[in-house]
Design a protein around this motif. Structure first.
Motif, mmCIF file in Angstrom:
data_model
loop_
_atom_site.group_PDB
_atom_site.id
_atom_site.type_symbol
_atom_site.label_atom_id
_atom_site.label_comp_id
_atom_site.label_asym_id
_atom_site.label_seq_id
_atom_site.Cartn_x
_atom_site.Cartn_y
_atom_site.Cartn_z
ATOM 1 N N UNK A 265 -23.281 -34.847 -110.285
ATOM 2 C CA UNK A 265 -24.398 -33.964 -110.625
ATOM 3 C C UNK A 265 -24.109 -33.189 -111.910
ATOM 4 N N UNK A 266 -25.165 -32.725 -112.548
ATOM 5 C CA UNK A 266 -25.000 -31.902 -113.748
ATOM 6 C C UNK A 266 -24.584 -30.487 -113.337
ATOM 7 N N UNK A 267 -23.473 -29.967 -113.883
ATOM 8 C CA UNK A 267 -23.055 -28.594 -113.539
ATOM 9 C C UNK A 267 -24.061 -27.555 -114.015
ATOM 10 N N UNK A 268 -24.901 -27.920 -114.981
ATOM 11 C CA UNK A 268 -25.918 -26.996 -115.486
ATOM 12 C C UNK A 268 -26.992 -26.759 -114.426
ATOM 13 N N UNK A 269 -27.356 -27.813 -113.717
ATOM 14 C CA UNK A 269 -28.310 -27.683 -112.605
ATOM 15 C C UNK A 269 -27.712 -26.783 -111.529
ATOM 16 N N UNK A 270 -26.422 -26.958 -111.278
ATOM 17 C CA UNK A 270 -25.720 -26.192 -110.251
ATOM 18 C C UNK A 270 -25.785 -24.693 -110.539
ATOM 19 N N UNK A 271 -25.496 -24.326 -111.780
ATOM 20 C CA UNK A 271 -25.464 -22.897 -112.114
ATOM 21 C C UNK A 271 -26.863 -22.290 -112.053
ATOM 22 N N UNK A 272 -27.852 -22.958 -112.636
ATOM 23 C CA UNK A 272 -29.218 -22.447 -112.584
ATOM 24 C C UNK A 272 -29.703 -22.333 -111.141
ATOM 25 N N UNK A 273 -29.266 -23.278 -110.302
ATOM 26 C CA UNK A 273 -29.648 -23.263 -108.887
ATOM 27 C C UNK A 273 -29.094 -22.049 -108.171
ATOM 28 N N UNK A 274 -27.873 -21.621 -108.517
ATOM 29 C CA UNK A 274 -27.243 -20.463 -107.881
ATOM 30 C C UNK A 274 -27.973 -19.159 -108.195
ATOM 31 N N UNK A 275 -28.625 -19.127 -109.343
ATOM 32 C CA UNK A 275 -29.358 -17.929 -109.735
ATOM 33 C C UNK A 275 -30.622 -17.787 -108.891
ATOM 34 N N UNK A 276 -31.014 -18.872 -108.241
ATOM 35 C CA UNK A 276 -32.205 -18.833 -107.405
ATOM 36 C C UNK A 276 -33.433 -19.393 -108.095
ATOM 37 N N UNK A 277 -33.209 -20.119 -109.200
ATOM 38 C CA UNK A 277 -34.344 -20.737 -109.890
ATOM 39 C C UNK A 277 -34.672 -22.040 -109.156
ATOM 40 N N UNK A 278 -35.805 -22.093 -108.473
ATOM 41 C CA UNK A 278 -36.118 -23.260 -107.642
ATOM 42 C C UNK A 278 -36.342 -24.545 -108.420
ATOM 43 N N UNK A 279 -36.786 -24.389 -109.655
ATOM 44 C CA UNK A 279 -37.069 -25.590 -110.449
ATOM 45 C C UNK A 279 -35.960 -25.877 -111.466
ATOM 46 N N UNK A 280 -34.712 -25.477 -111.125
ATOM 47 C CA UNK A 280 -33.574 -25.694 -112.032
ATOM 48 C C UNK A 280 -33.402 -27.164 -112.377
ATOM 49 N N UNK A 281 -33.490 -28.023 -111.358
ATOM 50 C CA UNK A 281 -33.325 -29.457 -111.592
ATOM 51 C C UNK A 281 -34.403 -29.980 -112.536
ATOM 52 N N UNK A 282 -35.618 -29.442 -112.399
ATOM 53 C CA UNK A 282 -36.713 -29.860 -113.266
ATOM 54 C C UNK A 282 -36.490 -29.440 -114.705
#
Length: 459
Positions: A265-282
């Protein structure tokens, strides 16, 4: 109508093209695998690779500014090594971008599938090629404008990630893995958790991430005020590597311990996801889509100028040297995009063409390192045969020929690593085969090329 390229790329175009060349899909998608392999020592890997490639860029910059007539790497090799070297470098660089371009077009189609799963990949691939060829046919300025905005998207994303990560670290925000802290970088097995082997094997992945950093060399022939913009763009490379590679990965490993990152997985998606941004993967999917489109756009530009240079040296079909009223080599662009269209057919035939191209792009990477090696040999030839020009240069490579020898030793080390790795060995073994094909091809153009060389020397 004179068959000449026009200088339409401004300083902001060159600066963002340089940034775009240093930030590829390899950073967004490959960072997880790199961290998994080397752990925190990946930061040291990027520092070393970044330093070597900065020195390589300085050598390239010194050559380019010594002769503003160079339009491609083939021109440089032809002038400073010989006609056959120019022929081999030119056609090799052309092949690397054809392979990479086909892979990036396929990647764009896969990323669009994230939002539109019912959309056939071949339709998206065809649409991407049509848009990019149209943008490239009108003017170099339009290419620069497109690349400017695509690079802005990549830069903005990484800067946003760094700001978010710093806030999490400063306030020691809690995550499922504990509080965010700089100590997480070395607190899970030390700086070299996988030993020397993991550290050394990470070099090949770091090199892959930087493929395209040399693109600024292709833009020199169409740059306004090159003596100002080229040095400025090259001298900013270390700062960009420090921020976008080392900085962003250090932030990520401070928030998420390196051993908790999924290599798939992309670690960038991981970090944005931890912040609570639901559309981080998008968000990351969109950014990687633009990165792939940017890479393909750069490939069309680089390939058309490479074919233009080959034809100008009588080492390729003469019609590649024709330009339209906008000063762009339109036949070279159309043929390049015609070959890229093979990816449309393959995407229509194969259900998952991406895996095919992932394997093939390894060839492109190995051949690209060979081109970098040739540029350094050309630099040594330049220093030896043009001591006065080298002495008077206002943009010398620090260390001169001794630094050049050190860069060559590093590239030899990378080739050994590539040969050791089972996933890249076949690509290294393919290189001599491609070289033999080029030697046979050269016989077709040898006499005309030598005549052109004599004419150039007389002028």
């Amino acid at each position: 109508m004179a068959d000449k390229l026009q200088r339409e790329l401004s300083n902001r175009h060159i600066q963002l093209i340089a940034i775009g060349g240093a930030i590829g899909t390899g950073l967004f998608l490959g960072a997880g695998a790199s961290v998994h392999l080397a752990g925190p020592s990946i930061l040291l890997t990027y520092i070393i690779v970044g330093f070597v490639l900065f020195m390589f860029m300085r050598a390239m910059g010194e050559i380019l500014l010594s002769n503003l007539g160079f339009k491609s790497f083939g021109d440089i090799a032809h002038h400073h090594i010989g006609p056959m070297a120019g022929f081999m470098v030119g056609w090799t660089y052309w092949l690397t971008w054809i392979i990479s371009g086909m892979a990036e077009v396929t990647a764009v189609a896969k990323y669009v599938e994230y939002w539109y799963p019912a959309m056939p990949n071949w339709i998206t691939a065809a649409f991407t090629i049509i848009v990019l060829v149209t943008m490239n046919l009108f003017s170099a300025k339009l290419f620069g404008e497109l690349e400017f905005w695509l690079s802005i998207i990549k830069v903005t994303t990484i800067l946003a990630l760094i700001v978010v990560g710093i806030v999490m670290i400063v306030f020691a925000m809690k995550t499922p893995y504990g509080p965010a802290s700089v100590g997480n970088i070395w607190g899970n097995g030390g700086f070299f958790p996988n030993g020397a082997s993991g550290f050394f094997m990470s070099f090949q992945m770091a090199i892959f991430s930087f493929i395209g950093i040399e693109l600024i060399g292709i833009t020199a022939g169409e740059t306004k005020n090159p003596h100002k913009t080229i040095p400025q763009a090259i001298n900013n490379v270390p700062f960009r590597i420090l921020i976008f590679y080392i900085g962003s990965l250090a932030i990520i490993m401070s928030v998420v311990p390196w051993d908790k990152l999924n290599p798939e997985e992309s670690p960038y998606v991981k970090l944005f996801g931890l912040v609570g941004i639901p559309f981080a993967a998008g968000i990351i999917n969109f950014v990687v889509l633009t990165a792939a489109a940017s890479s393909c756009n750069s490939g069309i530009f680089a390939n058309s100028r490479t074919l233009f240079g080959l034809a100008g040296r009588k080492q390729g079909p003469p019609f590649f040297h024709k330009t339209n009223k906008h000063g762009v080599p339109y036949y070279a662009i159309l043929v390049t995009c015609g070959l890229l269209s093979i990816s449309v057919i393959l995407n229509a035939i194969f259900k998952d063409a991406t895996k095919v191209f992932v394997q093939i792009t390894t060839f492109s990477t190995v051949l690209n390192i060979m081109i970098w090696t040739c540029i350094i040999f050309a630099y040594l030839g330049f220093v030896k045969r043009n001591p006065e020009l080298h002495k008077e240069s206002k943009f010398k490579m620090p260390g001169g020929k001794y630094m050049a020898y050190a860069i060559l030793a590093f590239f030899a080390f990378i080739f050994v690593i590539l040969l050791i790795s089972s996933s890249t060995r076949y690509a290294v073994l393919f290189a001599p085969v491609w070289g033999a094909v080029l030697v046979l091809m050269y016989q077709r153009y040898r006499k005309e090329s030598e005549k052109a060389e004599v004419q150039m020397e007389s002028e």
